[in-house]
Design an enzyme around this catalytic site. Structure first.
Site, mmCIF file in Angstrom:
data_model
loop_
_atom_site.group_PDB
_atom_site.id
_atom_site.type_symbol
_atom_site.label_atom_id
_atom_site.label_comp_id
_atom_site.label_asym_id
_atom_site.label_seq_id
_atom_site.Cartn_x
_atom_site.Cartn_y
_atom_site.Cartn_z
ATOM 1 N N TYR A 1 41.064 50.903 10.278
ATOM 2 C CA TYR A 1 41.727 50.366 9.089
ATOM 3 C C TYR A 1 40.695 50.136 7.986
ATOM 4 O O TYR A 1 39.537 49.804 8.262
ATOM 5 C CB TYR A 1 42.392 49.022 9.395
ATOM 6 N N TYR B 1 42.870 53.316 18.724
ATOM 7 C CA TYR B 1 41.625 52.565 18.531
ATOM 8 C C TYR B 1 41.471 51.489 19.607
ATOM 9 O O TYR B 1 42.460 50.980 20.147
ATOM 10 C CB TYR B 1 41.567 51.937 17.133
ATOM 11 N N ARG C 1 44.840 50.878 21.663
ATOM 12 C CA ARG C 1 46.193 50.827 21.132
ATOM 13 C C ARG C 1 46.704 52.246 20.880
ATOM 14 O O ARG C 1 45.983 53.094 20.335
ATOM 15 C CB ARG C 1 46.222 50.047 19.819
ATOM 16 N N HIS D 1 50.090 54.242 15.913
ATOM 17 C CA HIS D 1 51.300 53.556 15.434
ATOM 18 C C HIS D 1 51.216 53.329 13.935
ATOM 19 O O HIS D 1 50.129 53.335 13.342
ATOM 20 C CB HIS D 1 51.473 52.209 16.156
ATOM 21 N N HIS E 1 52.683 50.571 10.898
ATOM 22 C CA HIS E 1 53.297 49.265 10.645
ATOM 23 C C HIS E 1 54.316 49.398 9.518
ATOM 24 O O HIS E 1 54.039 50.028 8.486
ATOM 25 C CB HIS E 1 52.242 48.241 10.230
#
Length: 249
Positions: free
Chosen positions: A114, A153, A163, A166, A168
């Protein structure tokens, strides 16, 4: 999901939807380690809705530019990774379209990082990708994003914890007090079995509603693959939503 009313100090009885504990994750989910510190320890209180919260600020099409839905533009070059199209409909409990919903999307880049000061994953940042976008649902409840498929990640929740890829999603109604948050996963991801957030949704059918569907019909030849993700706001087929305090992983 059923409705109930809560008396306010003003004497008004405001309706709200009762939380569906049979499928939504518990606030303190034992497998999701950080929820132990984040979940509320006291009973929740409904915030009173006054005229300001009900009538404004209104979130309309004038808040979204023509390119806000395309996370691959607005930089000096193309972002790295697999370009994808994500589209779907926002629906109510009766399957009717919900128009004029502000939908915000945020995600990691193709390397699984991110653009956030708190991200400690030693993967490279992409100078051509910020990972945020937004769109409005149209009269048929339809929305569409162009973006890059995010990478998996590590996140230190447990041994060898990764994870799944995905996206959000945040959905606003007509005011900032009307916000729901969920996540979209990709079909066939090999990391589903060890993701405590995915598995904190106790109803297996509800978990399936967080997985998008590959959609060849919406794929643009020689340019981008496509995924469908319908978001149902409430009812027996509702998409599971998060507590807002748990939206940063």
């Amino acid at each position: 999901m059923t409705t109930e009313t809560t008396p306010q100090r003003s004497g008004l009885l405001l309706p709200h939807y009762r939380r569906d504990d049979a499928s939504h994750p518990p606030l303190d989910s034992s497998g999701y380690r950080s929820s132990a510190l984040r979940h509320p320890k006291r009973p929740l209180h409904l915030l009173p809705q006054y005229l300001t919260e009900v009538t404004g600020p209104l979130l309309g099409n004038d808040r979204v530019s023509e390119t806000d839905h395309d996370l691959t533009v607005g930089h000096d070059g193309e972002p790295l990774g697999e370009r994808i199209i994500v589209s779907g409909r926002v629906l109510d409990s009766d399957g009717k379209p919900v128009p004029n919903t502000l939908i915000e999307l945020w995600q990691a880049n193709s390397a699984g990082r991110y653009r956030h000061a708190g991200d400690r994953h030693p993967a490279p940042l992409d100078p051509n990708f910020t990972g945020v976008g937004r769109a409005m649902s149209d009269d048929q409840g339809e929305y569409r994003f162009v973006t890059i498929k995010p990478g998996a990640y590590p996140w230190r929740n447990h041994d060898n914890a990764w994870r799944p890829a995905h996206l959000h999603f945040s959905l606003f109604g007509q005011a900032f007090t009307q916000r729901l948050i969920t996540q979209m996963y990709f079909p066939g991801d090999p990391l589903f079995h060890q993701d405590p957030i995915f598995n904190s949704v106790r109803d297996p059918q509800a978990r399936e509603r967080m997985i998008s569907r590959f959609d060849l019909d919406s794929t643009v030849p020689e340019w981008a693959l496509s995924y469908k993700f319908d978001i149902v706001l409430r009812g027996a087929a509702a998409t599971p939503f998060e507590d807002e305090e748990e939206d940063d992983d």
